[in-house]
Design a protein around this motif. Structure first.
Motif, PDB file in Angstrom:
ATOM      1  N   GLY A 257     -17.088  -3.386  -3.995  1.00  0.00           N
ATOM      2  CA  GLY A 257     -16.770  -4.410  -4.968  1.00  0.00           C
ATOM      3  C   GLY A 257     -17.678  -4.369  -6.177  1.00  0.00           C
ATOM      4  N   SER A 258     -18.978  -4.117  -5.969  1.00  0.00           N
ATOM      5  CA  SER A 258     -19.926  -4.115  -7.082  1.00  0.00           C
ATOM      6  C   SER A 258     -19.632  -2.993  -8.069  1.00  0.00           C
ATOM      7  CB  SER A 258     -21.355  -3.980  -6.535  1.00  0.00           C
ATOM      8  OG  SER A 258     -21.692  -5.082  -5.721  1.00  0.00           O
ATOM      9  N   ARG A 261     -16.252  -3.643 -10.017  1.00  0.00           N
ATOM     10  CA  ARG A 261     -16.421  -4.621 -11.092  1.00  0.00           C
ATOM     11  C   ARG A 261     -17.167  -4.013 -12.270  1.00  0.00           C
ATOM     12  NH1 ARG A 261     -17.119  -8.120  -6.660  1.00  0.00           N
ATOM     13  NH2 ARG A 261     -19.374  -7.805  -6.701  1.00  0.00           N
ATOM     14  N   PHE A 265     -15.656  -3.536 -16.026  1.00  0.00           N
ATOM     15  CA  PHE A 265     -16.313  -4.148 -17.182  1.00  0.00           C
ATOM     16  C   PHE A 265     -16.643  -3.085 -18.223  1.00  0.00           C
ATOM     17  CE2 PHE A 265     -19.162  -6.834 -19.570  1.00  0.00           C
ATOM     18  CZ  PHE A 265     -18.636  -8.100 -19.377  1.00  0.00           C
ATOM     19  N   ALA A 301     -10.153  -2.149  -5.893  1.00  0.00           N
ATOM     20  CA  ALA A 301     -10.459  -3.567  -6.062  1.00  0.00           C
ATOM     21  C   ALA A 301      -9.945  -4.377  -4.876  1.00  0.00           C
ATOM     22  CB  ALA A 301      -9.840  -4.089  -7.359  1.00  0.00           C
ATOM     23  N   GLU A 306     -11.483  -8.179  -3.698  1.00  0.00           N
ATOM     24  CA  GLU A 306     -11.291  -8.965  -4.908  1.00  0.00           C
ATOM     25  C   GLU A 306      -9.972  -9.729  -4.843  1.00  0.00           C
ATOM     26  OE1 GLU A 306     -13.687  -9.191  -7.013  1.00  0.00           O
ATOM     27  OE2 GLU A 306     -14.812  -7.720  -5.866  1.00  0.00           O
ATOM     28  N   GLN A 329      -7.796  -5.999 -17.550  1.00  0.00           N
ATOM     29  CA  GLN A 329      -8.887  -6.920 -17.839  1.00  0.00           C
ATOM     30  C   GLN A 329      -8.444  -8.069 -18.735  1.00  0.00           C
ATOM     31  OE1 GLN A 329     -11.728  -6.527 -16.372  1.00  0.00           O
ATOM     32  NE2 GLN A 329     -12.686  -8.324 -17.204  1.00  0.00           N
ATOM     33  N   ARG A 333      -8.975 -11.914 -16.574  1.00  0.00           N
ATOM     34  CA  ARG A 333     -10.389 -11.551 -16.567  1.00  0.00           C
ATOM     35  C   ARG A 333     -11.132 -12.123 -15.373  1.00  0.00           C
ATOM     36  NH1 ARG A 333     -12.826 -12.367 -22.525  1.00  0.00           N
ATOM     37  NH2 ARG A 333     -14.704 -12.014 -21.289  1.00  0.00           N
ATOM     38  N   PHE A 336     -13.120 -10.298 -12.428  1.00  0.00           N
ATOM     39  CA  PHE A 336     -14.122  -9.307 -12.741  1.00  0.00           C
ATOM     40  C   PHE A 336     -15.257  -9.854 -13.579  1.00  0.00           C
ATOM     41  CE2 PHE A 336     -10.103  -7.110 -12.036  1.00  0.00           C
ATOM     42  CZ  PHE A 336     -10.480  -6.283 -10.991  1.00  0.00           C
ATOM     43  N   LEU A 338     -18.787 -10.915 -14.241  1.00  0.00           N
ATOM     44  CA  LEU A 338     -20.006 -10.559 -13.506  1.00  0.00           C
ATOM     45  C   LEU A 338     -20.915 -11.769 -13.373  1.00  0.00           C
ATOM     46  CD1 LEU A 338     -20.733  -7.152 -15.213  1.00  0.00           C
ATOM     47  CD2 LEU A 338     -19.765  -7.564 -12.958  1.00  0.00           C
TER      48      LEU A 338
END
Length: 338
Positions: A257-258, A261, A265, A301, A306, A329, A333, A336, A338
């Motif tokens: 997931g990290s 994202r 971005f 994702a 997510e 995106q 939004r 995602f 942060l």
């Protein structure tokens, strides 16, 4: 497992925690096994295994429902964070309400003078995250600020806790509250003040955890958001490269997931600079026919736990025209942020 709490790979840390849980059966659950489970929950969230993390969290919520109930404050905040990550604001709000009700009961406990500051910090942290999710940024700012103060005051009595927190754990909570307070200031248009808060938190994380640490990457990601909101796209892009570098240096998988994202971005930053060829860099997964497969990102994702995105994933030869990641995106939004 403790050896991996610093700058170490998430998957090895998870394996250590799971092994410790297995071999810890028969040990004291509250003071030994549940601590390993807490580490496992955090690492499971990092790699995107939401189902397993949720199962362990629910197990602990049940285990501490009638004894050692002070542990519920932290567990409920974890539930808030996990619920917001999947877009379930109502569930997150229910966890905050449980903490508020629990505090009324806890004020009568003999141990309240020792733990009360920490518990209030956890409650304000949850209040702030809900307020931000609901768009009440002024309320979120005040709550994050109060959380940082309560966390700081908790350090004065932490040595009296039955199980003192891991070294630096309260400082970590203070830095995150400070960074997130800065983010909601930016959302209110106070960009200079908000950026100063985020940079202060980042400097603290760098000094206490070093560059290659998941918290450093997370706070750095908040700074990237702040720069993007000011239109400083190139600066933001350069720092986002560092965010991705940190995660990969820590051993995070491409479908965690990290990393997902962070990649999305980055794609947004490139799109804002009208550099649509940059999506190839962000994904790095050309299809067999030479096209860039945006579907891979969408599937990653979903595996990462997510919230489902409300857009159409496409595979396109003409990225300048189709812009699959920009559509992803810009149309939704929320998953995602942060």
């Amino acid at each position: 497992a403790a050896a991996h709490r610093g700058p170490a790979a998430s998957r090895p840390a998870l394996a250590d925690a799971e092994l410790a849980i297995t071999y810890g059966q028969g040990e004291d659950y509250a003071e030994v096994v549940s601590r390993y489970e807490n580490l496992a929950i955090r690492r499971l969230r990092d790699v995107g295994n939401t189902a397993r993390a949720t199962a362990l969290l629910n197990k602990q919520l049940q285990a501490f429902s009638n004894k050692t109930k002070g542990r519920l404050f932290g567990l409920n905040l974890t539930s808030v964070i996990m619920s917001l990550a999947t877009g379930d604001v109502n569930r997150a709000e229910a966890a905050v309400e449980r903490n508020r009700a629990l505090l009324n009961e806890a004020r009568r406990w003999p141990v309240y003078p020792i733990y009360g500051m920490m518990w209030q910090g956890l409650i304000e942290d949850g209040n702030a995250r809900i307020a931000e999710a609901r768009g009440r940024y002024a309320d979120a700012e005040k709550a994050f600020h109060r959380a940082a103060i309560f966390y700081g005051n908790a350090q004065k009595t932490a040595s009296q806790w039955a199980s003192p927190p891991a070294e630096g754990e309260i400082d970590r909570s203070i830095d995150w509250a400070t960074a997130l307070e800065g983010r909601v200031k930016v959302k209110q248009g106070r960009v200079g003040e908000g950026e100063a808060d985020v940079r202060r938190a980042l400097l603290s994380r760098l000094g206490k955890s070093g560059k290659f640490h998941f918290d450093t990457a997370g706070v750095l990601g908040v700074l990237v958001y702040v720069l993007q909101e000011q239109g400083r796209y190139k600066e933001a892009e350069n720092l986002q490269h560092q965010v991705i570098e940190i995660y990969k240096g820590l051993g995070y998988a491409d479908d965690s997931g990290s990393v997902v994202r962070a990649q999305v971005f980055m794609a947004q930053l490139l799109s804002l600079q009208r550099r649509h060829d940059g999506f190839r860099i962000a994904l790095g997964r050309p299809g067999r026919d030479g096209s860039l497969d945006a579907l891979d990102l969408g599937e990653a994702a979903f595996r990462g736990g997510e919230r489902r995105v409300r857009c159409q994933f496409t595979v396109s030869h003409d990225l300048a025209e189709r812009r699959p990641l920009a559509v992803l995106q810009h149309r939704d939004r929320a998953p995602f942020v942060l």
